[in-house]
Structure formats: structure tokens, C-alpha cells
Design a protein around this motif. Structure first.
Motif, PDB file in Angstrom:
ATOM      1  N   SER A  18       3.378   2.095  19.248  1.00 44.53           N
ATOM      2  CA  SER A  18       2.606   1.225  18.355  1.00 44.53           C
ATOM      3  C   SER A  18       1.512   2.082  17.743  1.00 44.53           C
ATOM      4  N   GLY A  19       0.565   1.439  17.037  1.00 44.34           N
ATOM      5  CA  GLY A  19      -0.545   2.189  16.465  1.00 44.34           C
ATOM      6  C   GLY A  19      -0.676   1.978  14.964  1.00 44.34           C
ATOM      7  N   SER A  20      -1.866   2.215  14.446  1.00 46.34           N
ATOM      8  CA  SER A  20      -2.168   1.943  13.041  1.00 46.34           C
ATOM      9  C   SER A  20      -1.340   2.803  12.090  1.00 46.34           C
ATOM     10  N   PHE A  21      -1.186   4.090  12.400  1.00 46.74           N
ATOM     11  CA  PHE A  21      -0.414   4.965  11.514  1.00 46.74           C
ATOM     12  C   PHE A  21       1.059   4.560  11.511  1.00 46.74           C
ATOM     13  N   ALA A  22       1.595   4.285  12.702  1.00 42.93           N
ATOM     14  CA  ALA A  22       2.994   3.880  12.802  1.00 42.93           C
ATOM     15  C   ALA A  22       3.244   2.617  11.982  1.00 42.93           C
ATOM     16  N   LYS A  23       2.364   1.635  12.115  1.00 40.27           N
ATOM     17  CA  LYS A  23       2.518   0.377  11.376  1.00 40.27           C
ATOM     18  C   LYS A  23       2.441   0.625   9.874  1.00 40.27           C
ATOM     19  N   HIS A  24       1.480   1.445   9.456  1.00 41.15           N
ATOM     20  CA  HIS A  24       1.320   1.743   8.029  1.00 41.15           C
ATOM     21  C   HIS A  24       2.567   2.427   7.475  1.00 41.15           C
ATOM     22  N   LEU A  25       3.083   3.431   8.189  1.00 37.21           N
ATOM     23  CA  LEU A  25       4.239   4.171   7.699  1.00 37.21           C
ATOM     24  C   LEU A  25       5.485   3.303   7.636  1.00 37.21           C
ATOM     25  N   LEU A  26       5.726   2.526   8.681  1.00 39.61           N
ATOM     26  CA  LEU A  26       6.962   1.754   8.755  1.00 39.61           C
ATOM     27  C   LEU A  26       6.931   0.501   7.892  1.00 39.61           C
ATOM     28  N   GLU A  27       5.776   0.213   7.274  1.00 38.24           N
ATOM     29  CA  GLU A  27       5.703  -0.875   6.296  1.00 38.24           C
ATOM     30  C   GLU A  27       5.883  -0.364   4.868  1.00 38.24           C
ATOM     31  N   GLN A  28       6.126   0.956   4.712  1.00 37.17           N
ATOM     32  CA  GLN A  28       6.387   1.500   3.384  1.00 37.17           C
ATOM     33  C   GLN A  28       7.703   0.956   2.852  1.00 37.17           C
ATOM     34  N   GLU A  29       7.816   0.906   1.533  1.00 36.25           N
ATOM     35  CA  GLU A  29       8.957   0.266   0.895  1.00 36.25           C
ATOM     36  C   GLU A  29      10.289   0.918   1.272  1.00 36.25           C
ATOM     37  N   CYS A  30      10.275   2.235   1.565  1.00 36.26           N
ATOM     38  CA  CYS A  30      11.532   2.917   1.864  1.00 36.26           C
ATOM     39  C   CYS A  30      12.119   2.512   3.210  1.00 36.26           C
ATOM     40  N   PHE A  31      11.265   1.984   4.108  1.00 32.36           N
ATOM     41  CA  PHE A  31      11.755   1.460   5.386  1.00 32.36           C
ATOM     42  C   PHE A  31      11.991  -0.039   5.240  1.00 32.36           C
ATOM     43  N   ASN A  32      13.024  -0.542   5.898  1.00 36.66           N
ATOM     44  CA  ASN A  32      13.392  -1.944   5.719  1.00 36.66           C
ATOM     45  C   ASN A  32      13.920  -2.504   7.038  1.00 36.66           C
ATOM     46  N   PRO A  33      13.243  -3.516   7.619  1.00 35.93           N
ATOM     47  CA  PRO A  33      13.723  -4.107   8.871  1.00 35.93           C
ATOM     48  C   PRO A  33      15.142  -4.666   8.768  1.00 35.93           C
ATOM     49  N   GLN A  34      15.566  -5.001   7.533  1.00 38.49           N
ATOM     50  CA  GLN A  34      16.912  -5.532   7.338  1.00 38.49           C
ATOM     51  C   GLN A  34      17.956  -4.424   7.286  1.00 38.49           C
ATOM     52  N   ASN A  35      17.507  -3.187   7.205  1.00 39.78           N
ATOM     53  CA  ASN A  35      18.428  -2.057   7.184  1.00 39.78           C
ATOM     54  C   ASN A  35      17.870  -0.956   8.080  1.00 39.78           C
ATOM     55  N   PRO A  36      17.891  -1.178   9.406  1.00 38.61           N
ATOM     56  CA  PRO A  36      17.225  -0.255  10.327  1.00 38.61           C
ATOM     57  C   PRO A  36      18.063   0.956  10.718  1.00 38.61           C
ATOM     58  N   ILE A  37      19.240   1.126  10.102  1.00 35.71           N
ATOM     59  CA  ILE A  37      20.137   2.225  10.440  1.00 35.71           C
ATOM     60  C   ILE A  37      19.844   3.409   9.529  1.00 35.71           C
ATOM     61  N   ILE A  38      19.493   4.550  10.129  1.00 32.61           N
ATOM     62  CA  ILE A  38      19.158   5.751   9.369  1.00 32.61           C
ATOM     63  C   ILE A  38      20.064   6.887   9.832  1.00 32.61           C
ATOM     64  N   LYS A  39      20.800   7.477   8.914  1.00 32.87           N
ATOM     65  CA  LYS A  39      21.702   8.579   9.247  1.00 32.87           C
ATOM     66  C   LYS A  39      20.939   9.901   9.102  1.00 32.87           C
ATOM     67  N   VAL A  40      20.638  10.527  10.224  1.00 43.62           N
ATOM     68  CA  VAL A  40      19.962  11.834  10.173  1.00 43.62           C
ATOM     69  C   VAL A  40      20.911  12.964  10.542  1.00 43.62           C
ATOM     70  N   GLY A  41      22.111  12.616  11.051  1.00 44.84           N
ATOM     71  CA  GLY A  41      23.081  13.626  11.432  1.00 44.84           C
ATOM     72  C   GLY A  41      22.636  14.397  12.673  1.00 44.84           C
ATOM     73  N   PHE A  42      23.281  15.538  12.894  1.00 43.70           N
ATOM     74  CA  PHE A  42      22.876  16.383  14.008  1.00 43.70           C
ATOM     75  C   PHE A  42      21.727  17.255  13.504  1.00 43.70           C
ATOM     76  N   ASN A  43      20.540  16.688  13.561  1.00 42.80           N
ATOM     77  CA  ASN A  43      19.345  17.310  12.989  1.00 42.80           C
ATOM     78  C   ASN A  43      18.640  18.120  14.078  1.00 42.80           C
ATOM     79  N   THR A  44      18.728  19.441  13.980  1.00 41.93           N
ATOM     80  CA  THR A  44      18.169  20.300  15.032  1.00 41.93           C
ATOM     81  C   THR A  44      16.656  20.138  15.158  1.00 41.93           C
ATOM     82  N   GLU A  45      15.968  19.946  14.028  1.00 44.29           N
ATOM     83  CA  GLU A  45      14.512  19.769  14.084  1.00 44.29           C
ATOM     84  C   GLU A  45      14.155  18.475  14.796  1.00 44.29           C
ATOM     85  N   PHE A  46      14.907  17.412  14.498  1.00 43.75           N
ATOM     86  CA  PHE A  46      14.668  16.118  15.118  1.00 43.75           C
ATOM     87  C   PHE A  46      14.904  16.199  16.629  1.00 43.75           C
ATOM     88  N   LEU A  47      16.028  16.826  17.029  1.00 43.91           N
ATOM     89  CA  LEU A  47      16.345  16.969  18.448  1.00 43.91           C
ATOM     90  C   LEU A  47      15.315  17.831  19.182  1.00 43.91           C
TER      91      LEU A  47
END
Length: 292
Positions: free
Chosen positions: A113-142
Motif C-alpha cells: 500500500s502507500g501514497s505513491f503506489a495508489k497514485h501510480l496505479l490510478e494512472q490512466e494506463c492502469f485499469n482494474p478491469q484489465n489487470p493482466i500485464i504481459k512482461v515476458g521473461f523480463n530479466t530486470e523484473f526477475l
């Protein structure tokens, strides 16, 4: 496949509330094929059944790096989950997921949780109705997820601040992935995106979808077919899902009666509202009010 799990729960820890993101739970698990899910040894804080699903009080990133399975949530059709998929779970949204019995899967997760997390995830590019994000085998993410697990496991001085920084890195990678994905949208997807925004902006009103199609330069028949093709749901069902989520928010955040909430959200009666809510949300408004 070998079973491996690491769980960290911070609900009873003294959290540093000055941080812009706060980690509540974190873990990694290899779930073998041909075994029930969730694993019986999951701690109570993580366990849920497929039949009942669950609702979280915080945001959660669930990353499936191997295997495949299924995901369902309020307001969207069932989704097939493949390796390299992030499921972004929102507070209060009913959902459930599981790997295929034949494949199992490997999962990382972090609840926060947190103020930054809430602010970022309320941006238009994120959508609770489409929570599936394809990042692939992302070495940086892992690598960032693994570093986060290591930092929390060791828990040296100021580990919360370093863990917060690493979580912000994870969110940044997701944000970039979503923006890059959005740039690849076809004309169909762009028009449907505009229609979804129009429905969201006018969710309390009765919407004339034929007029809405005309204002975007397409026929009503084309819009109905294309909207269903891209979103997996109809225009009316999409509008209904938004109204139900707004009603759920009012149940959580206000002391308004269920009748007041029903009428505020455009339902003709509290009975109709309760019936629709039960059919889509797998519980009743009155049951949700009791546990709130």
C-alpha cells in the motif's frame, strides 16, 4: 518439479508509515504439477479456495514466470494466464486464480500500500478491469524481485527503506511495460479505449450506445462486435461492472444505506441492485456491509 516457498508477512511488524510504498506481504513459490492449489502449507494469510475466491485489503503484484493457469475477477471474462504474465490485484476486488493441474506454475508476489503506489496505479494506463500485464521473461523484473526477497529475508538495518525502493523499481518496470504496450494499440483498440473512458466518465447516467458510436465515427453494429472482441464483454455488461464497483466503493467508504447507494449508482431499486451484485460479485451488498 521441486516445491519451494518463501513467505514474509509484515502485518504485525511496526511499519514505517513515512514510506511512499509499504510492503505487507512478499513471497515466492514453485507449485508442482498435479497437486491441489493453493498448497496446503500456505500460511493462513495467503490461503484461499477457488470456490470462494478472495478480496485483498492492499494492492498485490502476482508474477507467473513459469507454467500456465486461469484467472477470474469481477467485471471481466475468465483469462488464460501464461508464463511471463503479471496479475495486478486491486484492493476490494473479488478474484481467484490457479495453475493448470498439468503444468503447475512458479509465482512471485508482493502485497503493498502507500501514497505513491495508489497514485501510480490510478494512472490512466492502469485499469482494474484489465489487470493482466504481459512482461515476458523480463530479466530486470526477475532480478529486482529476487533482490527484494533477499533484502527482506536478511532484514538488516533500514531494510524497509531499501525494500520500498526496490518495490518502486518493480512498479516502474510495470509502468514502462504498460506504456509500451499501449503504443502498439490498433485503431480498433484505440476506439474501444475511448469508448471505455466515455462509459467510465458517465457511469451514473443511462448511456445511448448508438449515439456514442456515432460520435466516434463508427456504426453501432461495429462497436458492439469490436467491443466484445477486444474486452470479452458487452457494452451493457461493462457499464454494469463499473456501477457495481462504484457501489462497492460506497459500501466500503460511506455509511449510506444500501437503498441510497443503489439509487446513487443508477439502479432502479435496491432489490435489483442486490440481485445484480450477487450475480456478479459472488456475495450480497448486505453481507459485504457486515464484514466491512
Amino acid at each position: 518439479m521441486k516445491t519451494f516457498r518463501r513467505y514474509f508477512k509484515f502485518a504485525d511488524d511496526k511499519l514505517d508509515n513515512s514510506l511512499s510504498v509499504i510492503i505487507h506481504t512478499l513471497g515466492y513459490h514453485i507449485h508442482p504439477a498435479n497437486t491441489p492449489y493453493p498448497d496446503a502449507n500456505h500460511p493462513e494469510s495467503h490461503y484461499f479456495s477457488w470456490e470462494k475466491g478472495r478480496r485483498l485489503k492492499e494492492y498485490q503484484i502476482l508474477y507467473i514466470c513459469k507454467g500456465e493457469g486461469a484467472f477470474e475477477a469481477t467485471g471481466m471474462p475468465p483469462q488464460t494466464i501464461e508464463a511471463g504474465t503479471v496479475i495486478l490485484l486491486y484492493p476490494g476486488t473479488w478474484h481467484r486464480y490457479k495453475p493448470l493441474l498439468s503444468s503447475g506454475w512458479e509465482e512471485y508476489w508482493v502485497g503493498f500500500s502507500g501514497s505513491f503506489a495508489k497514485h501510480l496505479l490510478e494512472q490512466e494506463c492502469f485499469n482494474p478491469q484489465n489487470p493482466i500485464i504481459k512482461v515476458g521473461f523480463n530479466t530486470e523484473f526477475l532480478a529486482t524481485f529476487e533482490k527484494l526477497l533477499d533484502v527482506v529475508e536478511i532484514r538488516e538495518e533500514s531494510y524497509q527503506k531499501l525494500a520500498s525502493f526496490l518495490l518502486i523499481q518493480l512498479l516502474g518496470i510495470l509502468y514502462s511495460s504498460v506504456l509500451l504496450s499501449n503504443q502498439k494499440f490498433s485503431r480498433k483498440e484505440k476506439i474501444v479505449g475511448e469508448i471505455k473512458k466515455a462509459i467510465t466518465d458517465n457511469w451514473q447516467q443511462a448511456i445511448d450506445f448508438e449515439k456514442l458510436a456515432n460520435t466516434h465515427g463508427v456504426s453501432y453494429a461495429w462497436l458492439r462486435k469490436t467491443f466484445k472482441e477486444i474486452t470479452g464483454t458487452s457494452l451493457n455488461q461493462y457499464h454494469l461492472s463499473i456501477k457495481l464497483r462504484k457501489a462497492e466503493q460506497l459500501i466500503y467508504e460511506t455509511d449510506s444505506t444500501l437503498s441510497e447507494i443503489a439509487y446513487a449508482c443508477g439502479f432502479e431499486s435496491v432489490h435489483y441492485f442486490s440481485r445484480m451484485y450477487k450475480s456478479k460479485m459472488h456475495t450480497t451488498p448486505s453481507e459485504l456491509r457486515k464484514i466491512n
